[in-house]
Design an enzyme around this catalytic site. Structure first.
Site, PDB file in Angstrom:
ATOM      1  N   ARG A  93       0.854  -1.208   0.000  1.00 59.59           N
ATOM      2  CA  ARG A  93       0.000   0.000   0.000  1.00 59.59           C
ATOM      3  C   ARG A  93       0.889   1.257   0.000  1.00 59.59           C
ATOM      4  O   ARG A  93       0.611   2.234  -0.681  1.00 59.59           O
ATOM      5  CB  ARG A  93      -0.907  -0.010   1.245  1.00 59.59           C
ATOM      6  N   CYS A 170     -18.913  -1.817   0.560  1.00 60.16           N
ATOM      7  CA  CYS A 170     -17.922  -0.840   1.035  1.00 60.16           C
ATOM      8  C   CYS A 170     -18.501  -0.129   2.239  1.00 60.16           C
ATOM      9  O   CYS A 170     -19.701   0.158   2.277  1.00 60.16           O
ATOM     10  CB  CYS A 170     -17.661   0.163  -0.093  1.00 60.16           C
ATOM     11  N   ASP A 171     -17.644   0.161   3.218  1.00 62.18           N
ATOM     12  CA  ASP A 171     -18.160   0.826   4.415  1.00 62.18           C
ATOM     13  C   ASP A 171     -18.222   2.353   4.287  1.00 62.18           C
ATOM     14  O   ASP A 171     -18.720   3.033   5.168  1.00 62.18           O
ATOM     15  CB  ASP A 171     -17.347   0.422   5.658  1.00 62.18           C
ATOM     16  N   HIS A 200     -16.402   4.262  -4.339  1.00 60.60           N
ATOM     17  CA  HIS A 200     -15.506   5.392  -4.038  1.00 60.60           C
ATOM     18  C   HIS A 200     -15.644   6.494  -5.094  1.00 60.60           C
ATOM     19  O   HIS A 200     -14.687   7.240  -5.354  1.00 60.60           O
ATOM     20  CB  HIS A 200     -14.030   4.930  -3.920  1.00 60.60           C
ATOM     21  N   TYR A 266     -14.145   9.998  -1.114  1.00 62.81           N
ATOM     22  CA  TYR A 266     -13.050   9.646  -2.027  1.00 62.81           C
ATOM     23  C   TYR A 266     -13.058  10.479  -3.310  1.00 62.81           C
ATOM     24  O   TYR A 266     -12.058  10.489  -4.038  1.00 62.81           O
ATOM     25  CB  TYR A 266     -13.083   8.151  -2.369  1.00 62.81           C
ATOM     26  N   ARG A 286      -0.927   7.736   4.197  1.00 59.09           N
ATOM     27  CA  ARG A 286      -1.946   7.013   4.985  1.00 59.09           C
ATOM     28  C   ARG A 286      -1.445   5.616   5.393  1.00 59.09           C
ATOM     29  O   ARG A 286      -1.720   5.166   6.501  1.00 59.09           O
ATOM     30  CB  ARG A 286      -3.237   6.922   4.155  1.00 59.09           C
TER      31      ARG A 286
HETATM   32  P1  NAD Z   1      -4.630  -5.923   6.705  1.00 53.89           P
HETATM   33  O1  NAD Z   1      -3.377  -5.820   5.944  1.00 53.89           O
HETATM   34  O2  NAD Z   1      -4.666  -5.586   8.140  1.00 53.89           O
HETATM   35  O3  NAD Z   1      -5.192  -7.422   6.574  1.00 53.89           O
HETATM   36  C1  NAD Z   1      -5.368  -8.062   5.379  1.00 53.89           C
HETATM   37  C2  NAD Z   1      -5.051  -9.542   5.529  1.00 53.89           C
HETATM   38  O4  NAD Z   1      -5.233 -10.156   4.254  1.00 53.89           O
HETATM   39  C3  NAD Z   1      -3.613  -9.838   5.961  1.00 53.89           C
HETATM   40  O5  NAD Z   1      -3.605 -10.593   7.131  1.00 53.89           O
HETATM   41  C4  NAD Z   1      -3.033 -10.608   4.780  1.00 53.89           C
HETATM   42  O6  NAD Z   1      -2.109 -11.586   5.152  1.00 53.89           O
HETATM   43  C5  NAD Z   1      -4.291 -11.210   4.173  1.00 53.89           C
HETATM   44  N1  NAD Z   1      -4.153 -11.659   2.795  1.00 53.89           N
HETATM   45  C6  NAD Z   1      -3.506 -11.042   1.775  1.00 53.89           C
HETATM   46  N2  NAD Z   1      -3.613 -11.789   0.657  1.00 53.89           N
HETATM   47  C7  NAD Z   1      -4.337 -12.888   0.974  1.00 53.89           C
HETATM   48  C8  NAD Z   1      -4.762 -14.029   0.243  1.00 53.89           C
HETATM   49  N3  NAD Z   1      -4.476 -14.169  -1.048  1.00 53.89           N
HETATM   50  N4  NAD Z   1      -5.476 -14.986   0.892  1.00 53.89           N
HETATM   51  C9  NAD Z   1      -5.769 -14.848   2.197  1.00 53.89           C
HETATM   52  N5  NAD Z   1      -5.397 -13.781   2.945  1.00 53.89           N
HETATM   53  C10 NAD Z   1      -4.690 -12.816   2.327  1.00 53.89           C
HETATM   54  O7  NAD Z   1      -5.693  -5.092   5.886  1.00 53.89           O
HETATM   55  P2  NAD Z   1      -6.866  -4.171   6.380  1.00 53.89           P
HETATM   56  O8  NAD Z   1      -6.403  -2.782   6.468  1.00 53.89           O
HETATM   57  O9  NAD Z   1      -7.490  -4.769   7.554  1.00 53.89           O
HETATM   58  O10 NAD Z   1      -7.859  -4.285   5.167  1.00 53.89           O
HETATM   59  C11 NAD Z   1      -8.381  -5.533   4.743  1.00 53.89           C
HETATM   60  C12 NAD Z   1      -9.095  -5.364   3.437  1.00 53.89           C
HETATM   61  O11 NAD Z   1     -10.294  -4.637   3.594  1.00 53.89           O
HETATM   62  C13 NAD Z   1      -8.282  -4.588   2.396  1.00 53.89           C
HETATM   63  O12 NAD Z   1      -8.574  -5.072   1.106  1.00 53.89           O
HETATM   64  C14 NAD Z   1      -8.810  -3.191   2.540  1.00 53.89           C
HETATM   65  O13 NAD Z   1      -8.556  -2.424   1.413  1.00 53.89           O
HETATM   66  C15 NAD Z   1     -10.262  -3.514   2.741  1.00 53.89           C
HETATM   67  N6  NAD Z   1     -11.054  -2.468   3.338  1.00 53.89           N
HETATM   68  C16 NAD Z   1     -12.204  -2.237   2.735  1.00 53.89           C
HETATM   69  C17 NAD Z   1     -13.040  -1.309   3.230  1.00 53.89           C
HETATM   70  C18 NAD Z   1     -14.316  -1.112   2.521  1.00 53.89           C
HETATM   71  O14 NAD Z   1     -15.195  -0.519   3.044  1.00 53.89           O
HETATM   72  N7  NAD Z   1     -14.482  -1.620   1.284  1.00 53.89           N
HETATM   73  C19 NAD Z   1     -12.694  -0.584   4.361  1.00 53.89           C
HETATM   74  C20 NAD Z   1     -11.505  -0.855   4.988  1.00 53.89           C
HETATM   75  C21 NAD Z   1     -10.688  -1.825   4.484  1.00 53.89           C
HETATM   76  C1  LMR Z   2      -8.137   1.558   5.724  1.00 56.94           C
HETATM   77  O1  LMR Z   2      -8.934   1.329   6.619  1.00 56.94           O
HETATM   78  O2  LMR Z   2      -6.924   1.557   5.854  1.00 56.94           O
HETATM   79  C2  LMR Z   2      -8.658   1.941   4.429  1.00 56.94           C
HETATM   80  O3  LMR Z   2      -9.068   0.870   3.738  1.00 56.94           O
HETATM   81  C3  LMR Z   2      -9.486   3.135   4.527  1.00 56.94           C
HETATM   82  C4  LMR Z   2      -8.612   4.150   5.185  1.00 56.94           C
HETATM   83  O4  LMR Z   2      -8.886   4.403   6.344  1.00 56.94           O
HETATM   84  O5  LMR Z   2      -7.667   4.624   4.565  1.00 56.94           O
END
Ligand code: NAD
Ligand code: LMR
Length: 443
Positions: A93, A170-171, A200, A266, A286
Site C-alpha cells: 500500500r 464498502c463501508d 468510491h 473519495y 496514509r
Molecule cells: P490488513 O493488511 O490488516 O489485513 C489483510 C489480511 O489479508 C492480511 O492478514 C493478509 O495476510 C491477508 N491476505 C492477503 N492476501 C491474501 C490471500 N491471497 N489470501 C488470504 N489472505 C490474504 O488489511 P486491512 O487494512 O485490515 O484491510 C483488509 C481489506 O479490507 C483490504 O482489502 C482493505 O482495502 C479492505 N477495506 C475495505 C473497506 C471497505 O469498506 N471496502 C474498508 C476498509 C478496508
Molecule cells: C483503511 O482502513 O486503511 C482503508 O481501507 C481506509 C482508510 O482508512 O484509509
C-alpha cells in the site's frame, strides 16, 4: 434455530476483531456454529487470533473458533465467507501511495494509479478465493467482500467469475451516512438515502428520515463544515485519524462548488487532486498512519498478551465497518430485504450509464442477492465523470486478463488524477518494478 459456519478470509486483518465483536453482538439473531479465520500469512493470523479469541471468550465462550491457512479446512461447508484480503499488505500500500506522489500525482490505495496497482495485485487472488470457496463451501454460500479496490474487484469478478455468489460492499457510504445522521441528530439506521455512482466515486442525492426530506439540512452543514462533526472520535474511531479529519473537511470545498449532491469522500482525489497532492507528505502517507496506528495497536496488544497474559480489548476498532457486513449477511441469511448501498451490475438502473457497469446504488438484499432500485437518468457532469472512471476500471481489468501493457497505460492515462500520457508511463513503469511477483505480466 439454524447456526451458521462463517469464515473470515483475510482473518489476519486489523478489522477482524471488530467484525467478530459485531457478529457476537448479534449472536441471538444470527447464531454461529463455528467461526473460522483463514489467511495466507499464518504468523499474522495467529497473532490477530489472540485478540479474536479473547473477544469470543468475553461475548460467546461457547463458540468454536478455528484458525487455518488451509483452504479445505477454512471453507468446508461454510455458509458465509467475509473476504477482506489486502494483497501485498500495507508495505505494498505504501508503494501504491508513494510512487505516484513522487510524480506529483495523487497517491491513494484505491484511487488513481495506486488503486490500479492494488487492483492488478488483487484480481487473481480474488478469483482464486472464489474457486476455493466453490470447491469446498456449502453450495448456497455467500461471499460478502470488503477487499479493495472494490470497484476493480467487482468489475473483474463480473468478467472472470460471473456466476460467483459474491456481493461487493464498502463501508464508506455507511460511514458517510453515520456522519450525516450525527449532523441532523438522528440514528443512522433511520436514514434512507438515494445514491448513484461507482465504488468510491458516487453522490448522495436525497436523505429522508421517517419520510421527511432532510437533505437540505445536511447540505447546509456540508457547505460550511464538510461532513466533519463535532467530536469525530465519539462518532467514529475508525475514521478519526488526522488524515480522515481532513477528508471529512474537504467535502466542504466540493459542496461549495457543486452543492446539488453530497459526494463520497473519495471524490476529493479526483476533483481536488492538485490540492490533495500539495498537502500530502510523500514521506508519510496514509499507509504509514495505519501501520503506526491501527496495525501497531493490535500488535502491541499481542506483545502485551505474550508478556502478561492479559488482552487489551480496546486495541481495535468497532463500529460501522463490522456492523455493516453483519447487517448485509443477516439480510442475505433471512431474506430481510433491507436496503443498503452495494455494488451491482447496472442493467438499466441508471438509465444513461452503460448496462454492464458495476455501479454502487441502493438495493434490497434478499436471500437470492441484491435487487437494485431504479435510479433513472443522471445529469451530464456526473455521467461524464462516472463514464471516464468506469472506462479506467474496465481497461485495467482488460489489461490484467489480456496481459496488455498498452491497456494498463490507457487506464492510467485516462484516470482524472494523471495529467499526461508521459506521466502515466513513468508511473506505470515504476509500479511494474515495485509489483514484481504480484502482477500478471504485461507485454
Ligand atoms: P490488513 O493488511 O490488516 O489485513 C489483510 C489480511 O489479508 C492480511 O492478514 C493478509 O495476510 C491477508 N491476505 C492477503 N492476501 C491474501 C490471500 N491471497 N489470501 C488470504 N489472505 C490474504 O488489511 P486491512 O487494512 O485490515 O484491510 C483488509 C481489506 O479490507 C483490504 O482489502 C482493505 O482495502 C479492505 N477495506 C475495505 C473497506 C471497505 O469498506 N471496502 C474498508 C476498509 C478496508
Ligand atoms: C483503511 O482502513 O486503511 C482503508 O481501507 C481506509 C482508510 O482508512 O484509509
Amino acid at each position: 434455530m439454524h447456526k451458521f459456519i462463517l469464515t473470515i478470509a483475510g482473518g489476519g486483518s486489523t478489522y477482524t476483531p471488530g467484525i467478530v465483536k459485531s457478529l457476537l453482538a448479534k449472536k441471538e439473531e444470527f447464531p454461529l456454529k463455528e467461526l473460522r479465520l483463514y489467511d495466507n500469512d499464518g504468523d499474522r493470523q495467529e497473532k490477530v487470533a489472540i485478540i479474536v479469541k479473547e473477544v469470543v471468550k468475553e461475548f460467546a465462550p461457547e463458540l468454536k473458533v478455528l484458525t487455518t491457512t488451509d483452504p479445505e479446512t477454512a471453507f468446508s461447508d461454510a455458509e458465509f465467507i467475509f473476504a477482506q484480503m489486502r494483497v501485498g499488505k500495507n508495505s505494498m500500500r505504501e508503494q501504491d501511495e508513494k510512487i505516484p506522489l513522487r510524480y506529483g500525482v495523487v497517491g491513494q490505495e484505491t484511487c488513481g494509479p495506486g488503486g490500479l496497482a492494488y487492483g492488478l495485485r488483487t484480481i487473481y487472488p480474488m478469483a482464486e478465493l472464489i474457486d476455493l470457496v466453490e470447491k469446498y463451501a456449502n453450495p448456497k454460500h455467500w461471499i460478502v467482500n470488503y477487499s479493495n479496490p472494490a470497484a476493480v474487484v467487482a468489475e473483474a469478478m463480473k468478467k472472470l467469475r460471473p456466476n460467483a455468489r459474491i456481493i461487493n460492499i464498502c463501508d464508506m457510504p455507511v460511514a458517510t451516512i453515520r456522519n450525516m445522521a450525527a449532523v441532523i441528530g438522528e440514528d443512522r439506521n433511520k436514514l434512507v438515502v438515494d445514491y448513484f455512482g461507482l465504488n468510491h466515486f458516487g453522490w448522495f442525492t436525497k436523505v429522508t428520515v421517517d419520510g421527511v426530506d432532510r437533505t437540505d439540512e445536511i447540505r447546509k452543514h456540508a457547505i460550511k463544515h464538510g461532513l466533519l462533526v463535532e467530536d469525530m472520535t465519539k462518532v467514529d474511531a475508525q475514521h478519526s485519524d488526522p488524515s480522515w479529519i481532513k477528508n471529512w473537511k474537504n467535502i466542504q470545498y466540493m459542496m461549495e462548488m457543486f452543492p446539488d449532491y453530497i459526494p463520497n469522500p473519495y471524490l476529493q482525489y479526483y476533483l481536488l487532486g492538485d490540492s490533495i497532492v500539495e498537502h500530502t507528505n510523500v514521506e508519510h502517507t496514509r499507509a504509514n498512519e495505519v501501520m503506526e496506528g491501527r496495525e501497531k495497536r493490535i500488535f502491541d496488544a499481542v506483545d502485551e498478551y505474550n508478556r502478561t497474559g492479559e488482552v487489551d480489548l480496546s486495541s481495535f476498532y468497532t463500529g460501522v465497518h463490522g456492523q455493516f457486513i453483519v447487517d448485509v449477511a443477516m439480510s442475505l441469511a433471512y431474506n430481510l430485504r433491507k436496503r443498503f448501498l452495494v455494488m451491482v451490475e447496472n442493467k438499466g438502473a441508471v438509465m444513461n450509464l452503460p448496462e454492464d457497469a458495476m455501479v454502487e446504488i441502493p438495493a434490497y438484499i434478499t436471500s437470492d442477492g441484491p435487487e437494485p432500485i431504479r435510479v433513472g437518468e443522471i445529469p451530464t457532469f456526473y455521467k461524464a465523470l462516472i463514464e471516464q472512471q468506469y472506462a479506467v476500471e474496465k481497461l485495467i481489468v482488460e489489461a490484467a486478463i489480456e496481459h496488455s501493457y498498452t491497456k494498463a497505460l490507457m487506464a492510467l492515462t485516462l484516470s482524472k488524477t494523471v495529467p499526461s500520457a508521459f506521466k502515466a508511463k513513468e508511473i506505470l513503469d515504476e509500479l511494474i518494478k515495485a509489483n514484481k511477483g504480484y502482477w500478471p505480466e504485461l507485454n
